[in-house]
Write a protein that holds these residues in place. Structure first.
Motif, PDB file in Angstrom:
ATOM      1  N   GLY A  66      -8.186   6.036  11.204  1.00  0.00           N
ATOM      2  CA  GLY A  66      -7.871   7.888  11.120  1.00  0.00           C
ATOM      3  C   GLY A  66      -6.524   7.838  10.841  1.00  0.00           C
ATOM      4  O   GLY A  66      -6.363   9.098  10.089  1.00  0.00           O
ATOM      5  N   ASP A  67      -5.423   6.757  11.362  1.00  0.00           N
ATOM      6  CA  ASP A  67      -4.577   7.832  10.552  1.00  0.00           C
ATOM      7  C   ASP A  67      -3.248   6.958  10.269  1.00  0.00           C
ATOM      8  O   ASP A  67      -2.106   6.794   9.718  1.00  0.00           O
ATOM      9  CB  ASP A  67      -3.383   7.516  12.552  1.00  0.00           C
ATOM     10  CG  ASP A  67      -3.645   8.246  13.689  1.00  0.00           C
ATOM     11  OD1 ASP A  67      -3.872   9.341  13.296  1.00  0.00           O
ATOM     12  OD2 ASP A  67      -2.974   7.822  14.510  1.00  0.00           O
ATOM     13  N   TRP A  68      -3.853   5.833   9.282  1.00  0.00           N
ATOM     14  CA  TRP A  68      -3.862   4.871   8.702  1.00  0.00           C
ATOM     15  C   TRP A  68      -3.221   5.552   6.530  1.00  0.00           C
ATOM     16  O   TRP A  68      -4.311   6.078   6.399  1.00  0.00           O
ATOM     17  CB  TRP A  68      -4.634   3.640   8.293  1.00  0.00           C
ATOM     18  CG  TRP A  68      -3.114   2.964   7.000  1.00  0.00           C
ATOM     19  CD1 TRP A  68      -2.556   2.064   7.100  1.00  0.00           C
ATOM     20  CD2 TRP A  68      -4.133   2.849   5.460  1.00  0.00           C
ATOM     21  NE1 TRP A  68      -2.768   1.274   5.745  1.00  0.00           N
ATOM     22  CE2 TRP A  68      -3.638   1.611   5.252  1.00  0.00           C
ATOM     23  CE3 TRP A  68      -5.603   3.467   4.963  1.00  0.00           C
ATOM     24  CZ2 TRP A  68      -3.734   1.271   3.495  1.00  0.00           C
ATOM     25  CZ3 TRP A  68      -5.113   2.839   3.468  1.00  0.00           C
ATOM     26  CH2 TRP A  68      -4.491   2.138   3.364  1.00  0.00           C
ATOM     27  N   THR A  84       1.603  -0.583   5.320  1.00  0.00           N
ATOM     28  CA  THR A  84       1.376  -1.692   5.684  1.00  0.00           C
ATOM     29  C   THR A  84      -0.263  -1.989   5.125  1.00  0.00           C
ATOM     30  O   THR A  84      -0.751  -0.316   4.824  1.00  0.00           O
ATOM     31  CB  THR A  84       1.170  -1.434   7.349  1.00  0.00           C
ATOM     32  OG1 THR A  84       0.471  -0.112   7.820  1.00  0.00           O
ATOM     33  CG2 THR A  84       2.665  -1.334   8.704  1.00  0.00           C
ATOM     34  N   PRO A  85      -0.764  -2.228   5.570  1.00  0.00           N
ATOM     35  CA  PRO A  85      -1.413  -2.405   5.181  1.00  0.00           C
ATOM     36  C   PRO A  85      -2.948  -2.099   5.666  1.00  0.00           C
ATOM     37  O   PRO A  85      -2.721  -1.799   7.139  1.00  0.00           O
ATOM     38  CB  PRO A  85      -2.318  -4.706   5.292  1.00  0.00           C
ATOM     39  CG  PRO A  85      -0.958  -5.137   5.200  1.00  0.00           C
ATOM     40  CD  PRO A  85      -0.301  -3.820   5.691  1.00  0.00           C
ATOM     41  N   TYR A 119       1.179  -1.624   0.080  1.00  0.00           N
ATOM     42  CA  TYR A 119      -0.098  -0.131  -0.397  1.00  0.00           C
ATOM     43  C   TYR A 119       0.596   0.928  -0.420  1.00  0.00           C
ATOM     44  O   TYR A 119       0.910   2.363   0.761  1.00  0.00           O
ATOM     45  CB  TYR A 119      -0.941   0.517   1.414  1.00  0.00           C
ATOM     46  CG  TYR A 119      -2.236  -1.043   1.085  1.00  0.00           C
ATOM     47  CD1 TYR A 119      -2.875  -1.123   0.668  1.00  0.00           C
ATOM     48  CD2 TYR A 119      -2.010  -3.271   1.442  1.00  0.00           C
ATOM     49  CE1 TYR A 119      -4.239  -1.674   0.059  1.00  0.00           C
ATOM     50  CE2 TYR A 119      -2.936  -3.557   1.640  1.00  0.00           C
ATOM     51  CZ  TYR A 119      -3.789  -3.024   0.814  1.00  0.00           C
ATOM     52  OH  TYR A 119      -4.901  -3.954   0.569  1.00  0.00           O
ATOM     53  N   ALA A 120       1.719   1.297  -1.105  1.00  0.00           N
ATOM     54  CA  ALA A 120       2.470   2.384  -1.030  1.00  0.00           C
ATOM     55  C   ALA A 120       3.069   2.908  -2.336  1.00  0.00           C
ATOM     56  O   ALA A 120       2.635   2.324  -4.003  1.00  0.00           O
ATOM     57  CB  ALA A 120       4.108   2.189  -0.829  1.00  0.00           C
ATOM     58  N   ILE A 121       3.705   4.595  -2.865  1.00  0.00           N
ATOM     59  CA  ILE A 121       4.017   4.374  -4.068  1.00  0.00           C
ATOM     60  C   ILE A 121       4.800   5.309  -3.527  1.00  0.00           C
ATOM     61  O   ILE A 121       5.459   5.871  -2.999  1.00  0.00           O
ATOM     62  CB  ILE A 121       2.468   5.600  -4.210  1.00  0.00           C
ATOM     63  CG1 ILE A 121       0.900   6.185  -4.321  1.00  0.00           C
ATOM     64  CG2 ILE A 121       3.274   6.483  -5.724  1.00  0.00           C
ATOM     65  CD1 ILE A 121       0.569   6.905  -4.968  1.00  0.00           C
TER      66      ILE A 121
END
Length: 405
Positions: free
Chosen positions: A371-373, A361-362, A344-346
């Protein structure tokens, strides 16, 4: 030099909501969908719609975008009669010159360019949307209804309508009211930022707007309300296909993930309406004997020795043995070292992710923790050291030492 319709493509935006991804490039030049850049979509739409004269208005970090467009050859816009033209701000005789102050001012500063082609109509486009549209259908409606301005609109969920500029229309789809991000929208017809104007009429309003010292020189804030207040004929053109504004990290990630779906509504494999791009010459991609690749786009020059799933790999990406890439976008030249995990990244161009490092992280299973993801982002030309940890929602803009978080 007479042209019925000239397109003006607004491509000078900073794209500040993309943060690290636009620190060195304009938003329309951001890589997208494995082999494209965002600007490929409106440029290809123009060519496929029969519009062969396009002015590209650049401003912020234009070097890479200018080099990418070049002569316009990939889009069949390298023409002596029309074609594509890069239009930066410039100094005119008698003044000190100025940046484009707003979307309307950008067009105003290029009245001279437009009148070289003596068009009947001008198509105004944004350079940061992903979609396919036949502009000739929109132009046909504009002419049939005798409109002074036609605005493309898309039906959005009513709960989300307050995020958009909303067009309120009568039974004939003539616009009688425009609401800019209303708290209580009266309809769900959102403006797509795509306009066709009768040029003689638009020119009058551009000149008047420029003379107004209190104006923001913007189409949505000034030109369109002024035309409505004056009783000009304003019509809505309803669009029902795939369209996404990729101006945020989440929307850019979502749109790239959409490209992995066979039912995404845009179909990059459509030979009837191709999306053209300036593609680098690279050898075929290679997968090692123990590599695992599933539900992903892997483009030319890539080497995959590890595991890739639900991801998009641009050209020349290397995923070493034991590395894992899930639900991520790796832009050209990314190297993922042994044992590294990206989820889950660019990751932007020419970045190295060190051995056993972890990026992203997933999403959490609990709503309270969400909320912080968010999507983790690593800017271009960086090194994430061996064993380093880049948590969810992080924005990495400088090298990360090995073992650091």
């Amino acid at each position: 030099m007479k042209k019925e319709c000239v397109a003006m493509l607004l491509a000078g935006g900073q794209g500040s909501r993309l943060y690290a991804l636009t620190s060195h490039v304009a938003k329309p030049a951001v890589p997208f969908g494995g082999k494209y850049r965002i600007i490929d979509f409106p440029l290809s739409n123009c060519v496929n719609s029969g519009i062969d004269t396009v002015g590209v208005l650049t401003q912020y970090q234009p070097l890479e975008l200018n080099a990418y467009i070049g002569t316009g050859q990939p889009w069949d816009l390298d023409r002596s009669d029309g074609g594509v033209h890069i239009l930066p701000p410039y100094m005119r005789a008698g003044d000190k010159g100025t940046w484009y102050k707003g979307t309307a001012n950008a067009i105003y500063q290029n009245i001279g360019f437009i009148e070289l082609y003596d068009p009947d109509y001008v198509l105004i486009l944004s350079g940061d949307h992903v979609y396919k549209m036949d502009y000739s259908d929109m132009l046909r409606q504009h002419k049939e209804r005798g409109s002074d301005c036609t605005i493309a609109v898309l039906e959005v969920p009513m709960a989300e309508a307050s995020r958009f500029g909303i067009m309120n229309v009568d039974e004939n789809d003539d616009i009688y009211e425009f609401q800019e991000k209303p708290k209580k929208p009266k309809s769900n017809l959102a403006s797509m930022g795509i306009y066709i104007f009768t040029w003689s009429k638009l020119k009058q309003y551009l000149v008047a707007d420029e003379a107004d010292e209190d104006s923001s020189n913007d189409f949505g804030k000034n030109i369109i309300p002024a035309m409505l207040n004056a009783g000009e004929k304003m019509s809505a053109y309803r669009f029902s296909g795939y369209w996404k504004d990729v101006g945020t990290i989440n929307s850019l990630w979502d749109a790239n993930m959409d490209m992995l779906s066979p039912d995404n509504g845009i179909d990059l494999y459509d030979t009837e309406w191709p999306i053209y791009a300036r593609s680098p010459t690279k050898p075929p991609h290679f997968t090692g004997p123990d590599a695992k690749v599933s539900h992903s786009m892997v483009t030319g020059g890539c080497e995959v020795w590890g595991e890739v799933a639900n991801s998009i790999l641009f050209n020349s990406v290397i995923v070493e043995e034991g590395a894992r890439v899930h639900y991520s976008i790796l832009m050209p030249g990314t190297v993922v070292k042994k044992g590294a995990v990206i989820e889950y990244a660019i990751v932007a161009e020419n970045t190295v992710i060190g051995e056993d490092a972890r990026v992203g992280t997933p999403p959490p299973s609990s709503g309270d923790e969400a909320g912080d993801w968010g999507i983790a982002v690593v800017a271009q030309n960086l090194k994430v050291g061996d064993g380093a940890v880049v948590p969810a929602n992080a924005m990495v803009t400088r090298n990360v030492k090995g073992g650091a978080k």
